[in-house]
Design an enzyme around this catalytic site. Structure first.
Site, mmCIF file in Angstrom:
data_model
loop_
_atom_site.group_PDB
_atom_site.id
_atom_site.type_symbol
_atom_site.label_atom_id
_atom_site.label_comp_id
_atom_site.label_asym_id
_atom_site.label_seq_id
_atom_site.Cartn_x
_atom_site.Cartn_y
_atom_site.Cartn_z
ATOM 1 C CB CYS A 86 43.103 33.314 21.943
ATOM 2 S SG CYS A 86 43.337 31.948 20.779
ATOM 3 C CG HIS A 196 38.395 34.441 20.819
ATOM 4 N ND1 HIS A 196 39.336 35.424 20.656
ATOM 5 C CD2 HIS A 196 38.987 33.282 20.444
ATOM 6 C CE1 HIS A 196 40.458 34.894 20.176
ATOM 7 N NE2 HIS A 196 40.271 33.593 20.042
ATOM 8 C CD GLU A 198 37.755 38.412 21.718
ATOM 9 O OE1 GLU A 198 38.676 37.985 20.989
ATOM 10 O OE2 GLU A 198 37.504 37.926 22.842
#
Length: 221
Positions: A86, A196, A198
């Site tokens: 990002c 994302h 994660e």
């Protein structure tokens, strides 16, 4: 696998990245403040998401001039794995480590939702544990994720297999050219992506789709 996460004023996904890396690798990443001049000796350096410097000027533009970027560029040129998510993708593009640029989303709106990602190149250290063509879920959260490259750059990036991930099944949230969600540098050791992974690595997240990227890095290390 030893890793480090660079933190800037305005980073807001650094703790998410710390948690994901520790969960999957068993080793706590080192935190590196952006004013430091030297990165530790690690296998992976991550530039996390957020809104560094409030996205003033352009998203990632100020952070790309931070002192630590000089050593990050040197580490990337030496072959160390570098992963930007990002705002991290925006910073790496602004620093010249990745081709293209990230512009305002189509429609000029902030998007926060789940999208579908297709792995179009699984011959990289970031994607080896995916199947080629595998479609997986991943959240996005950004306002400036519209990937763009001029005709010659786009032709080179596509021809070299530098596009690793694309938005799939009509879920492109930002207007990115060719549905590009993640690209590498020509050498293949630097990856930037807007989604994302994660945030989808454990059951409490509602799925494990993002783990595969980190497992690929762990295997490469």
């Amino acid at each position: 696998m030893k890793s480090a996460v660079i933190v800037f004023p305005g980073s807001n996904r650094d703790r998410d990245m710390f948690q994901a890396l520790e969960l999957i690798t068993g080793t706590r990443p080192q935190s590196v403040w952006h004013t430091e001049s030297t990165l530790p000796d690690v296998d992976l350096v991550v530039v996390p998401g957020g809104f560094s410097y409030g996205d003033y000027l352009r998203a990632g533009a100020i952070a790309a001039r931070s002192p630590i970027l000089k050593d990050l560029v040197a580490k990337a040129e030496s072959g160390v794995s570098v992963f930007g998510v990002c705002n991290g993708f925006q910073i790496l593009a602004e620093a010249g480590l990745l081709p293209g640029a990230l512009m305002r989303n189509a429609g000029l709106i902030y998007v926060c939702k789940e999208v579908r990602i297709e792995t179009v190149n699984n011959a990289t250290r970031f994607s080896s544990e995916f199947r080629k063509g595998q479609v997986w879920r991943c959240p996005v959260s950004h306002h400036d994720g519209n990937y763009f490259a001029d005709t010659e750059t786009l032709k080179r990036v596509e021809g070299n297999g530098q596009v690793v991930f694309r938005y799939a099944e009509g879920t492109n949230p930002n207007g990115s050219i060719n549905d590009i969600a993640g690209v590498t540098n020509a050498r293949g050791n630097v990856l930037g992506m807007m989604p994302h992974p994660e945030n989808l690595v454990e059951p409490l997240h509602g799925g494990l789709d993002g783990r595969t990227l980190f497992e690929s890095l762990l295997k490469a290390a």
